[in-house]
Design a protein around this motif. Structure first.
Motif, PDB file in Angstrom:
ATOM      1  N   THR A  99     -46.152  58.802 -21.514  1.00 13.49           N
ATOM      2  CA  THR A  99     -46.787  59.484 -20.392  1.00 13.49           C
ATOM      3  C   THR A  99     -46.521  58.673 -19.135  1.00 13.49           C
ATOM      4  N   GLU A 100     -45.778  59.258 -18.215  1.00  9.68           N
ATOM      5  CA  GLU A 100     -45.442  58.556 -16.972  1.00  9.68           C
ATOM      6  C   GLU A 100     -46.678  58.473 -16.071  1.00  9.68           C
ATOM      7  N   HIS A 101     -46.573  57.660 -15.030  1.00  5.69           N
ATOM      8  CA  HIS A 101     -47.714  57.477 -14.139  1.00  5.69           C
ATOM      9  C   HIS A 101     -48.094  58.779 -13.425  1.00  5.69           C
ATOM     10  N   ASP A 102     -47.144  59.718 -13.315  1.00  4.81           N
ATOM     11  CA  ASP A 102     -47.464  61.002 -12.688  1.00  4.81           C
ATOM     12  C   ASP A 102     -47.916  62.048 -13.704  1.00  4.81           C
ATOM     13  N   GLY A 103     -48.058  61.648 -14.974  1.00  5.75           N
ATOM     14  CA  GLY A 103     -48.538  62.562 -15.996  1.00  5.75           C
ATOM     15  C   GLY A 103     -47.455  63.279 -16.778  1.00  5.75           C
ATOM     16  N   GLN A 104     -46.206  63.180 -16.341  1.00  7.54           N
ATOM     17  CA  GLN A 104     -45.117  63.834 -17.060  1.00  7.54           C
ATOM     18  C   GLN A 104     -44.844  63.102 -18.381  1.00  7.54           C
ATOM     19  N   LEU A 105     -44.361  63.848 -19.368  1.00  7.31           N
ATOM     20  CA  LEU A 105     -44.045  63.274 -20.668  1.00  7.31           C
ATOM     21  C   LEU A 105     -42.544  63.065 -20.809  1.00  7.31           C
ATOM     22  N   THR A 106     -42.157  61.891 -21.297  1.00 10.14           N
ATOM     23  CA  THR A 106     -40.758  61.563 -21.563  1.00 10.14           C
ATOM     24  C   THR A 106     -40.608  61.287 -23.052  1.00 10.14           C
ATOM     25  N   THR A 107     -39.670  61.976 -23.697  1.00  7.33           N
ATOM     26  CA  THR A 107     -39.410  61.719 -25.109  1.00  7.33           C
ATOM     27  C   THR A 107     -38.599  60.436 -25.235  1.00  7.33           C
ATOM     28  N   MET A 108     -39.150  59.470 -25.964  1.00  8.90           N
ATOM     29  CA  MET A 108     -38.474  58.196 -26.145  1.00  8.90           C
ATOM     30  C   MET A 108     -37.597  58.201 -27.394  1.00  8.90           C
ATOM     31  N   ALA A 109     -38.067  58.846 -28.456  1.00 10.52           N
ATOM     32  CA  ALA A 109     -37.306  58.892 -29.713  1.00 10.52           C
ATOM     33  C   ALA A 109     -37.758  60.095 -30.516  1.00 10.52           C
ATOM     34  N   SER A 130     -38.868  46.381 -26.001  1.00 12.39           N
ATOM     35  CA  SER A 130     -38.575  47.236 -27.151  1.00 12.39           C
ATOM     36  C   SER A 130     -39.844  47.920 -27.652  1.00 12.39           C
ATOM     37  N   ILE A 131     -39.644  49.089 -28.252  1.00 11.75           N
ATOM     38  CA  ILE A 131     -40.725  49.896 -28.827  1.00 11.75           C
ATOM     39  C   ILE A 131     -40.509  49.938 -30.334  1.00 11.75           C
ATOM     40  N   TRP A 132     -41.541  49.640 -31.097  1.00 12.86           N
ATOM     41  CA  TRP A 132     -41.460  49.610 -32.551  1.00 12.86           C
ATOM     42  C   TRP A 132     -42.421  50.649 -33.109  1.00 12.86           C
ATOM     43  N   PHE A 133     -41.965  51.428 -34.090  1.00  9.74           N
ATOM     44  CA  PHE A 133     -42.851  52.454 -34.636  1.00  9.74           C
ATOM     45  C   PHE A 133     -42.558  52.710 -36.107  1.00  9.74           C
ATOM     46  N   SER A 134     -43.589  53.162 -36.800  1.00  7.70           N
ATOM     47  CA  SER A 134     -43.462  53.533 -38.216  1.00  7.70           C
ATOM     48  C   SER A 134     -43.259  55.042 -38.311  1.00  7.70           C
ATOM     49  N   ASP A 135     -42.579  55.466 -39.389  1.00  6.38           N
ATOM     50  CA  ASP A 135     -42.212  56.889 -39.505  1.00  6.38           C
ATOM     51  C   ASP A 135     -42.431  57.406 -40.924  1.00  6.38           C
ATOM     52  N   PRO A 136     -43.686  57.445 -41.386  1.00  6.97           N
ATOM     53  CA  PRO A 136     -43.960  58.042 -42.693  1.00  6.97           C
ATOM     54  C   PRO A 136     -43.895  59.566 -42.617  1.00  6.97           C
ATOM     55  N   THR A 137     -44.221  60.222 -43.703  1.00  7.49           N
ATOM     56  CA  THR A 137     -44.085  61.686 -43.764  1.00  7.49           C
ATOM     57  C   THR A 137     -45.413  62.425 -43.635  1.00  7.49           C
ATOM     58  N   PHE A 157     -39.155  54.849 -42.691  1.00  9.72           N
ATOM     59  CA  PHE A 157     -38.682  53.572 -42.186  1.00  9.72           C
ATOM     60  C   PHE A 157     -39.545  53.049 -41.043  1.00  9.72           C
ATOM     61  N   VAL A 158     -39.309  51.793 -40.703  1.00 11.21           N
ATOM     62  CA  VAL A 158     -39.818  51.208 -39.469  1.00 11.21           C
ATOM     63  C   VAL A 158     -38.642  51.105 -38.505  1.00 11.21           C
ATOM     64  N   PHE A 159     -38.858  51.538 -37.268  1.00  9.22           N
ATOM     65  CA  PHE A 159     -37.791  51.591 -36.274  1.00  9.22           C
ATOM     66  C   PHE A 159     -38.086  50.679 -35.091  1.00  9.22           C
ATOM     67  N   ARG A 160     -37.007  50.244 -34.439  1.00 11.90           N
ATOM     68  CA  ARG A 160     -37.076  49.556 -33.150  1.00 11.90           C
ATOM     69  C   ARG A 160     -36.233  50.334 -32.154  1.00 11.90           C
ATOM     70  N   LEU A 161     -36.815  50.633 -30.995  1.00 16.41           N
ATOM     71  CA  LEU A 161     -36.090  51.302 -29.918  1.00 16.41           C
ATOM     72  C   LEU A 161     -35.930  50.315 -28.779  1.00 16.41           C
ATOM     73  N   ASP A 162     -34.689  49.917 -28.520  1.00 18.17           N
ATOM     74  CA  ASP A 162     -34.416  48.954 -27.465  1.00 18.17           C
ATOM     75  C   ASP A 162     -34.379  49.632 -26.099  1.00 18.17           C
ATOM     76  N   PRO A 163     -34.687  48.892 -25.038  1.00 22.05           N
ATOM     77  CA  PRO A 163     -34.629  49.474 -23.696  1.00 22.05           C
ATOM     78  C   PRO A 163     -33.256  50.097 -23.425  1.00 22.05           C
ATOM     79  N   ASP A 164     -33.263  51.288 -22.881  1.00 25.53           N
ATOM     80  CA  ASP A 164     -32.043  52.018 -22.511  1.00 25.53           C
ATOM     81  C   ASP A 164     -31.190  52.414 -23.713  1.00 25.53           C
TER      82      ASP A 164
END
Length: 303
Positions: A99-109, A130-137, A157-164
């Motif tokens: 959620t951006e500072h103006d309220g808009q949503l950006t899909t990261m992954a 980096s953003i780290w997240f778990s992805d169960p079902t 899996f567990v994922f890492r999303l690097d900047p850019d």
């Protein structure tokens, strides 16, 4: 709950982390399954999800509870990034959004190797951006907490999303259902909850710990601690590197060596927790239909 019902002291050092004269306060109720608590200091606001109702709520010390997001796309875990923006795991869109500072949503992954993610569950950030997240079902097993669908990934899996980075990288394939995540204070260790016993009683209810490598990869996991009531879900690390983890009977608190120090007992099954409040010394607990709070004698490792 009385004082004696609120705490179970297993090691004397646990008394240094709590105020034994204080009891839990129920600050919100009437929900179905509360999750994803996150504190925003600048606004003195707690945000949390009610997954089956597909709503997000805000709570403030003086204003109580109000609706934050009418359609949350079955939001689950939430966190703040290093710029104070909200990061959210959404089951319906099978994505992590910002959620951006103006309220808009950006899909990261929302994809890996061209295939949709399962249903991102919990999310944290690291100081390198980096953003780290778990992805169960869980979000695609039925229509209760998302939309029933067949998994497109080969596992959970567990994922890492690097900047850019255009898409996330798998950092762990070591879980049946990876769930809550937390870094140690120095970010040298990553703790991950294994909640696969929710559907398979043969899966141990464990917290696992990894060494984080200089390149952002993970070493081999080791068993950190076992949950003796229910299963582990969300977790947090405090300023002394103790690990506070959700369980069926409350919040279990472990030393940095994995020794069970004590429990903060709750009348409902706990899904997640966070530290917050105006001075950072309040423990917020999302537990089934309600949210609870109590002052403790520590703060979160991450401000």
């Amino acid at each position: 709950m009385s004082h004696s019902q609120t705490y179970e002291v297993i090691r004397p050092v646990f008394r240094d982390l709590i105020h034994s004269n204080l009891t839990l306060a129920r600050i919100a109720t009437g929900h179905v399954w509360t999750e994803g608590p996150v504190w925003f200091p600048a606004h003195e606001t707690l945000l949390f999800s009610d997954i089956p109702n597909a709503h997000m709520y805000r709570w403030t010390p003086h204003g109580g509870t109000s609706l934050f997001r009418q359609n949350s796309n079955f939001s689950n875990g939430n966190t703040r990034d290093r710029e104070g923006r909200l990061l959210t795991c959404q089951h319906a869109t099978r994505s992590v959004v910002r959620t951006e500072h103006d309220g808009q949503l950006t899909t990261m992954a929302d994809r890996h190797d061209g295939r949709r993610l399962n249903s991102p569950n919990d999310v944290i950030t690291r100081s390198d951006g980096s953003i780290w997240f778990s992805d169960p079902t869980y979000g695609i097993l039925s229509d209760l907490e998302g939309h029933k669908a067949k998994p497109e990934q080969e596992g959970s899996f567990v994922f890492r999303l690097d900047p850019d980075s255009p898409e996330p990288t798998v950092v762990s394939r070591d879980f049946v259902q990876p769930n809550g995540l937390a870094f140690s204070r120095d970010e040298g260790c990553l703790y991950v909850a294994e909640s696969g016993s929710s559907h398979d009683p043969d899966v141990p209810s464990l917290l696992k710990v990894f060494d984080v490598q200089p390149d952002g990869g993970l070493g081999k996991p080791s068993d950190f601690a076992a949950i003796d009531k229910g299963l582990p879900d969300g977790l947090r690390v405090d300023q002394y590197d103790n690990v506070w983890c959700s369980a069926a009977d409350g919040v279990h608190v472990f030393s940095p060596d994995g020794e069970l120090l004590g429990k903060v007992k709750t009348p409902e099954t706990v899904a997640n927790l966070c530290f917050g409040g105006p001075r950072g010394n309040m423990l917020f607990i999302t537990a089934t239909t309600s949210v609870y709070a109590v002052h403790v004698n520590t703060k979160g490792a991450v401000g």
